[in-house]
Motif scaffolding. Structure first.
Motif, PDB file in Angstrom:
ATOM      1  N   PHE A 190      -5.407   0.961  -4.159  1.00 12.16           N
ATOM      2  CA  PHE A 190      -5.573   1.437  -5.519  1.00 12.16           C
ATOM      3  C   PHE A 190      -6.486   0.434  -6.225  1.00 12.16           C
ATOM      4  O   PHE A 190      -6.017  -0.523  -6.829  1.00 12.16           O
ATOM      5  CB  PHE A 190      -4.198   1.510  -6.187  1.00 12.16           C
ATOM      6  CG  PHE A 190      -4.243   1.945  -7.620  1.00 12.16           C
ATOM      7  CD1 PHE A 190      -4.402   3.280  -7.933  1.00 12.16           C
ATOM      8  CD2 PHE A 190      -4.147   1.027  -8.648  1.00 12.16           C
ATOM      9  CE1 PHE A 190      -4.444   3.685  -9.258  1.00 12.16           C
ATOM     10  CE2 PHE A 190      -4.196   1.422  -9.978  1.00 12.16           C
ATOM     11  CZ  PHE A 190      -4.347   2.754 -10.279  1.00 12.16           C
TER      12      PHE A 190
ATOM     13  N   ALA B 135      -7.130  -3.195  -7.424  1.00 11.46           N
ATOM     14  CA  ALA B 135      -6.218  -4.068  -6.684  1.00 11.46           C
ATOM     15  C   ALA B 135      -6.650  -4.114  -5.223  1.00 11.46           C
ATOM     16  O   ALA B 135      -7.033  -3.087  -4.657  1.00 11.46           O
ATOM     17  CB  ALA B 135      -4.791  -3.543  -6.789  1.00 11.46           C
ATOM     18  N   PHE B 136      -6.579  -5.295  -4.627  1.00 11.62           N
ATOM     19  CA  PHE B 136      -6.789  -5.438  -3.190  1.00 11.62           C
ATOM     20  C   PHE B 136      -8.171  -5.016  -2.724  1.00 11.62           C
ATOM     21  O   PHE B 136      -8.335  -4.185  -1.820  1.00 11.62           O
ATOM     22  CB  PHE B 136      -5.699  -4.694  -2.409  1.00 11.62           C
ATOM     23  CG  PHE B 136      -4.316  -5.009  -2.880  1.00 11.62           C
ATOM     24  CD1 PHE B 136      -3.917  -6.320  -3.097  1.00 11.62           C
ATOM     25  CD2 PHE B 136      -3.401  -4.005  -3.156  1.00 11.62           C
ATOM     26  CE1 PHE B 136      -2.647  -6.622  -3.559  1.00 11.62           C
ATOM     27  CE2 PHE B 136      -2.127  -4.294  -3.613  1.00 11.62           C
ATOM     28  CZ  PHE B 136      -1.739  -5.606  -3.814  1.00 11.62           C
TER      29      PHE B 136
ATOM     30  N   LYS C 154       1.598  -5.734   1.054  1.00 17.50           N
ATOM     31  CA  LYS C 154       2.894  -6.234   1.539  1.00 17.50           C
ATOM     32  C   LYS C 154       3.140  -7.640   1.000  1.00 17.50           C
ATOM     33  O   LYS C 154       4.253  -7.943   0.524  1.00 17.50           O
ATOM     34  CB  LYS C 154       2.878  -6.239   3.072  1.00 17.50           C
ATOM     35  CG  LYS C 154       4.185  -6.683   3.723  1.00 17.50           C
ATOM     36  CD  LYS C 154       5.285  -5.664   3.523  1.00 17.50           C
ATOM     37  CE  LYS C 154       6.627  -6.127   4.090  1.00 17.50           C
ATOM     38  NZ  LYS C 154       7.708  -5.198   3.753  1.00 17.50           N
ATOM     39  N   ASP C 155       2.116  -8.482   1.050  1.00 13.40           N
ATOM     40  CA  ASP C 155       2.281  -9.864   0.595  1.00 13.40           C
ATOM     41  C   ASP C 155       2.624  -9.924  -0.895  1.00 13.40           C
ATOM     42  O   ASP C 155       3.393 -10.772  -1.325  1.00 13.40           O
ATOM     43  CB  ASP C 155       0.992 -10.665   0.857  1.00 13.40           C
ATOM     44  CG  ASP C 155       0.738 -10.857   2.342  1.00 13.40           C
ATOM     45  OD1 ASP C 155       1.674 -10.646   3.146  1.00 13.40           O
ATOM     46  OD2 ASP C 155      -0.396 -11.201   2.714  1.00 13.40           O
ATOM     47  N   ARG C 156       2.034  -9.037  -1.688  1.00 16.51           N
ATOM     48  CA  ARG C 156       2.290  -9.058  -3.133  1.00 16.51           C
ATOM     49  C   ARG C 156       3.593  -8.369  -3.497  1.00 16.51           C
ATOM     50  O   ARG C 156       4.119  -8.534  -4.584  1.00 16.51           O
ATOM     51  CB  ARG C 156       1.111  -8.400  -3.886  1.00 16.51           C
ATOM     52  CG  ARG C 156       1.245  -8.394  -5.404  1.00 16.51           C
ATOM     53  CD  ARG C 156       1.302  -9.806  -5.957  1.00 16.51           C
ATOM     54  NE  ARG C 156       1.599  -9.851  -7.398  1.00 16.51           N
ATOM     55  CZ  ARG C 156       2.830  -9.953  -7.889  1.00 16.51           C
ATOM     56  NH1 ARG C 156       3.872 -10.009  -7.082  1.00 16.51           N
ATOM     57  NH2 ARG C 156       3.027 -10.006  -9.193  1.00 16.51           N
ATOM     58  N   GLY C 157       4.105  -7.528  -2.566  1.00 19.82           N
ATOM     59  CA  GLY C 157       5.371  -6.852  -2.845  1.00 19.82           C
ATOM     60  C   GLY C 157       5.259  -5.710  -3.826  1.00 19.82           C
ATOM     61  O   GLY C 157       6.182  -5.460  -4.604  1.00 19.82           O
ATOM     62  N   VAL C 158       4.159  -4.959  -3.794  1.00 15.04           N
ATOM     63  CA  VAL C 158       4.015  -3.825  -4.707  1.00 15.04           C
ATOM     64  C   VAL C 158       4.958  -2.689  -4.307  1.00 15.04           C
ATOM     65  O   VAL C 158       5.388  -2.597  -3.156  1.00 15.04           O
ATOM     66  CB  VAL C 158       2.556  -3.300  -4.744  1.00 15.04           C
ATOM     67  CG1 VAL C 158       1.640  -4.315  -5.403  1.00 15.04           C
ATOM     68  CG2 VAL C 158       2.068  -2.943  -3.356  1.00 15.04           C
ATOM     69  N   LYS C 159       5.256  -1.814  -5.254  1.00 15.85           N
ATOM     70  CA  LYS C 159       6.181  -0.706  -5.016  1.00 15.85           C
ATOM     71  C   LYS C 159       5.458   0.625  -4.842  1.00 15.85           C
ATOM     72  O   LYS C 159       6.095   1.673  -4.651  1.00 15.85           O
ATOM     73  CB  LYS C 159       7.181  -0.619  -6.169  1.00 15.85           C
ATOM     74  CG  LYS C 159       8.011  -1.893  -6.372  1.00 15.85           C
ATOM     75  CD  LYS C 159       8.824  -2.284  -5.140  1.00 15.85           C
ATOM     76  CE  LYS C 159       9.715  -3.492  -5.406  1.00 15.85           C
ATOM     77  NZ  LYS C 159      10.404  -3.956  -4.178  1.00 15.85           N
ATOM     78  N   LEU C 160       4.140   0.612  -4.985  1.00 16.78           N
ATOM     79  CA  LEU C 160       3.304   1.794  -4.739  1.00 16.78           C
ATOM     80  C   LEU C 160       2.063   1.322  -3.981  1.00 16.78           C
ATOM     81  O   LEU C 160       1.530   0.258  -4.286  1.00 16.78           O
ATOM     82  CB  LEU C 160       2.836   2.415  -6.062  1.00 16.78           C
ATOM     83  CG  LEU C 160       3.855   2.908  -7.072  1.00 16.78           C
ATOM     84  CD1 LEU C 160       3.187   3.165  -8.425  1.00 16.78           C
ATOM     85  CD2 LEU C 160       4.503   4.201  -6.580  1.00 16.78           C
ATOM     86  N   ILE C 161       1.595   2.111  -3.026  1.00 18.69           N
ATOM     87  CA  ILE C 161       0.289   1.827  -2.422  1.00 18.69           C
ATOM     88  C   ILE C 161      -0.614   3.017  -2.707  1.00 18.69           C
ATOM     89  O   ILE C 161      -0.138   4.116  -2.983  1.00 18.69           O
ATOM     90  CB  ILE C 161       0.365   1.556  -0.910  1.00 18.69           C
ATOM     91  CG1 ILE C 161       1.010   2.742  -0.171  1.00 18.69           C
ATOM     92  CG2 ILE C 161       1.108   0.259  -0.627  1.00 18.69           C
ATOM     93  CD1 ILE C 161       0.887   2.648   1.334  1.00 18.69           C
TER      94      ILE C 161
ATOM     95  N   VAL D 202      -1.514   7.519  -5.317  1.00 15.52           N
ATOM     96  CA  VAL D 202      -0.584   6.502  -4.814  1.00 15.52           C
ATOM     97  C   VAL D 202       0.610   7.168  -4.146  1.00 15.52           C
ATOM     98  O   VAL D 202       0.844   8.364  -4.313  1.00 15.52           O
ATOM     99  CB  VAL D 202      -0.055   5.606  -5.965  1.00 15.52           C
ATOM    100  CG1 VAL D 202      -1.174   4.775  -6.565  1.00 15.52           C
ATOM    101  CG2 VAL D 202       0.640   6.433  -7.016  1.00 15.52           C
TER     102      VAL D 202
ATOM    103  N   ARG E 124       4.886   6.022  -3.091  1.00 17.69           N
ATOM    104  CA  ARG E 124       5.925   5.019  -3.298  1.00 17.69           C
ATOM    105  C   ARG E 124       6.308   4.366  -1.968  1.00 17.69           C
ATOM    106  O   ARG E 124       6.411   5.039  -0.949  1.00 17.69           O
ATOM    107  CB  ARG E 124       7.150   5.708  -3.920  1.00 17.69           C
ATOM    108  CG  ARG E 124       8.181   4.789  -4.514  1.00 17.69           C
ATOM    109  CD  ARG E 124       9.066   5.539  -5.495  1.00 17.69           C
ATOM    110  NE  ARG E 124       8.410   5.674  -6.776  1.00 17.69           N
ATOM    111  CZ  ARG E 124       8.433   4.719  -7.719  1.00 17.69           C
ATOM    112  NH1 ARG E 124       9.094   3.592  -7.526  1.00 17.69           N
ATOM    113  NH2 ARG E 124       7.809   4.902  -8.864  1.00 17.69           N
TER     114      ARG E 124
ATOM    115  N   HIS F 249      10.698  -2.242  -0.065  1.00 14.34           N
ATOM    116  CA  HIS F 249      10.753  -3.530   0.646  1.00 14.34           C
ATOM    117  C   HIS F 249      10.921  -3.337   2.154  1.00 14.34           C
ATOM    118  O   HIS F 249      10.586  -4.205   2.936  1.00 14.34           O
ATOM    119  CB  HIS F 249      11.928  -4.355   0.107  1.00 14.34           C
ATOM    120  CG  HIS F 249      13.247  -3.657   0.278  1.00 14.34           C
ATOM    121  ND1 HIS F 249      13.794  -2.826  -0.679  1.00 14.34           N
ATOM    122  CD2 HIS F 249      14.113  -3.623   1.307  1.00 14.34           C
ATOM    123  CE1 HIS F 249      14.942  -2.338  -0.252  1.00 14.34           C
ATOM    124  NE2 HIS F 249      15.150  -2.802   0.954  1.00 14.34           N
ATOM    125  N   ALA F 250      11.460  -2.210   2.566  1.00 18.29           N
ATOM    126  CA  ALA F 250      11.757  -1.994   3.984  1.00 18.29           C
ATOM    127  C   ALA F 250      10.529  -1.559   4.774  1.00 18.29           C
ATOM    128  O   ALA F 250      10.549  -1.569   6.002  1.00 18.29           O
ATOM    129  CB  ALA F 250      12.871  -0.961   4.135  1.00 18.29           C
TER     130      ALA F 250
END
Lengths: 290, 290, 290, 290
Positions: free
Chosen positions: C202, C205-206, C216-223, C244, C246, C249-250
């Protein structure tokens, strides 16, 4: 995740190095104290050498009288595993302070959800650096305290005043409802409880000031909001929740702000609810949300 | 929910009347057989007198050789609780048959995901009542069998032919990838394995034929798709997954069909993935999706 | 936005300084040439001193024979306004080349949509720096050309080869279907047609390589994924479309990649469809999407 | 769609049989009265023999003084086309009455948006069949009138009282903010202005009472809300806006109600905003939303 009355319910959070037999040890403990597990979530960052996180909610008649006994047993049980834990009576709401400013959407949304019984917290006070929302806060029966922001780069005096109020109110966590002031590392250290912020962008995009203007300048097709724990690094703390809404070339910056406000209050209210329910576990700069 | 290789992983599904000590009994059993729990989900429809559902995935070196021993212990452990269970070697993919017709979007999406390694199943055959997709299916290296639909209301002969092929292929479940033929109750009984259908509407809205036309006629602002287990009641079986997409007054029925096709294949692929991973448990006309 | 046959339909794009009377002048022109407006969109960046953009689709029996006459009249009509325009026969599909590599999801999705009649383009060739997708491309009846990527920082020779193939195929635009090679400014200048890229985050970002690992490293909740026009600034070109999904963490990085692939192909296909229909107008580093 | 001050802006709505030259005639009219078109949307249900709908917003210095002259010209211009039209001064907000009951989420959300300047309406009164929200309404400075619901099937007396209040307040439209009383056809006829309702399901699923219970019983994976114009057929009027939110097997009916409340207030606020801006045109049982 219902938030109905949790009389006689306990919430146990366990974390530490993943290892065999952990889940069995914890669940056996609950069973031998007469508890019935009503919710169980767990996560391992890596089955080999990773970190393990578990949240167990169990029902036990007459919990309050037994809590200390159970806590001692949890400590004894987890000691050989080298795990940390928190055991809480789930019927006791956490105490939440809100820091606010002139913009009212996040503040009023939290107060309104609380009044509806949709946020299992107590709100002993709202602190604001302006008085504009004083009457609204009062109409919810919540104490309002005006702590003006100190001019200039040194905020030590106004921060000290905030800290005094927070300490007196004995709060379990603090919510920045679009507070818009950067809190010093010194403040964060002294406050001693988690601080949740809502940032008005889809982090890590548009860190810092004026994210809606930056979003307009970049020409993005979605805008978002991010609730995160506050750390010393601005907008870099562990993310709890995020969401977005679609926008178009025709949306002006004021329109982005209006539509973003709806996302902000929705995201913040979810983050606060989950934190209040001990659903959010921190692991370095990440969160596990059960 | 990663679908990487599950060598030496077992999946245990437990269901029955909720009662105290169940979780402890199951997790202790896993521990005493040397298993490390990597995933655990549970749900109780009601803590008092409700039904309990649990899915446990555990890792155990040399699982295959021990599976029968573990299964016997599970049976013995759960017997006093009156619970049902299924214990599977998670590294053995389920065998899935696809029933298709001329429209190719759901069929090709499943075959393509399977080839990418994103669907942990084997696909021993595709059955279709038309030959239009035969070459495409062949290009994925999957056997294609043409079973024309019988004319008239009596479908017993073509259904018998389908049943023979499915039995020979020894499938664990059947997916109707927009098959568009109503299967008789007799077929459903004889097939003896779960049948998953994708309906091109947000059920229970627009049951039956031509849902996109009905959506246009009603003037809805969202269209959707629903994956569900097939029962004798048309479009009334337990829902596994649903999703929607926004439409406007300007969208024609062909446009609804085109946009709906994307929702259909996305919803079906999720339902198939979750079923293949034993994440979908049936409870009356409901599903629990872990 | 139906994509059914557009026989006798013209699409007129007008842009330039906003001013009074423009819309009347354009619509009067369409009327006096016997056209019936079936779709009209417009946008002004600012009513005072802003830029104006308009897209008009009109039906006119026997359009092809009249197109040059109408074009001359448009030029004469808009000349006093100082506006630019493009007038196209909407029934003539644009010619699109696809640049691809080993990962097949965006490539196959475009080819499959094209075969279904859901993308109003011609695809004269697919260029790839690997041969892995050659058979799949062939099964769609589309020419496949293998142009290996040059080793080292100097890509001038392989880019020259690409340019030769694109020139020969006489394409109207180029789509990078997860091509993963950075094209030089020299290439972009010489290719002379719009180039659309799909970035697997998105934006903003990134930016750059490995966005799923960074997410993954930033721990976002949407990609998310972003389709944009390619400019000399990597991942900084005008954004056409974003979306995007959702995550939790898993989700592992491979899982993010799998789920992101679905967003990538959906976002790219929408961007390509809209570009093919002349719905995307560029304005500096922004797009207007009608 | 900004809602900033619309001084000197007019909104013209045109509808009737689609025909050639219409757009040119309307836009020429705007131009010859010195207007600059800032927004133009149109829709034809069918280019051949269909219905045509257009919304034009134009800026014209000193509009108020010219409005009657322009209106007369519009009437003369459209007369040969047999089209209907409405021409409004966009700077004059519509007058909206809210009918409410005990549940406060839709009511307070509308009042709060209005106070923030995000709803371009005037709210001369709130009518409620209970007094529970009286203080809240008063805190927004909006008149509150208590009209108890009549017991029994005959509601003629309480409806007459409502009608008297609405007539006195001279409202342009009425919003049922989860009013929960069925209004008679007689009331709808006499009220003489559009009535917007929010239904707490994704219509046409779960028509009638207790949709959240019905959603739980059916086991859907998404719940929704629908804003629609009220007609004599319960829950069958033209849909303005809909949205959904994801739910799981674990959500209880009270939880569905809580999460649904957020969708309800969001959907209703969008429908009200768009209606207030003359963006919603009715066509039989459909709406066109520009």
């Amino acid at each position: 995740m219902p938030i109905e009355a949790f009389t006689d319910h306990a919430c146990l959070i366990v974390s530490g190095p993943d290892q065999q037999g952990l889940v069995a040890a914890v669940t056996a403990l609950v069973a031998r104290h007469g508890g019935n597990i009503v919710s169980l979530d767990q996560h391992s960052t890596d089955p080999v050498g990773g970190s393990f996180f578990q949240r167990v909610v169990f029902h036990r008649e007459g919990l309050a009288a037994e809590l200390d006994t159970i806590r001692a047993d949890v400590a004894a049980t987890l000691e050989p595993f080298g795990m940390e834990f928190v055991l809480r009576d789930a019927s006791i709401p956490k105490r939440m302070a809100i820091l606010a400013t002139t913009d009212d959407h996040c503040l009023l949304d939290l107060l309104w959800r609380h009044r509806r019984g949709a946020l299992p917290v107590e709100i002993p006070l709202v602190l604001s650096n302006h008085t504009t929302t004083a009457d609204d806060v009062a109409s919810f029966g919540v104490p309002f305290v005006h702590v003006p922001s100190q001019k200039g780069p040194d905020k030590s005096q106004s921060e000290a005043e905030l800290l005094a109020h927070l300490a007196e109110a004995d709060v379990d966590f603090v919510v920045l409802a679009r507070y818009m002031q950067i809190l010093s590392e010194d403040f964060l250290e002294k406050v001693g409880v988690p601080v949740i912020n809502i940032h008005h962008s889809f982090l890590p995009a548009f860190i810092g000031a004026n994210p809606y203007q930056k979003a307009k300048d970049r020409g993005v097709k979605l805008i978002g909001a991010t609730a995160h724990y506050v750390t010393g690094d601005l907008d870099e703390g562990p993310i709890i929740e995020q969401d977005v809404v679609r926008v178009t070339h025709a949306d002006t910056v004021p329109e982005l702000r209006r539509r973003g406000a709806d996302v902000e209050r929705a995201v913040l209210s979810r983050a606060v609810l989950w934190h209040a329910q001990d659903r959010v576990l921190r692991h370095g700069n990440h969160t596990i949300v059960f």
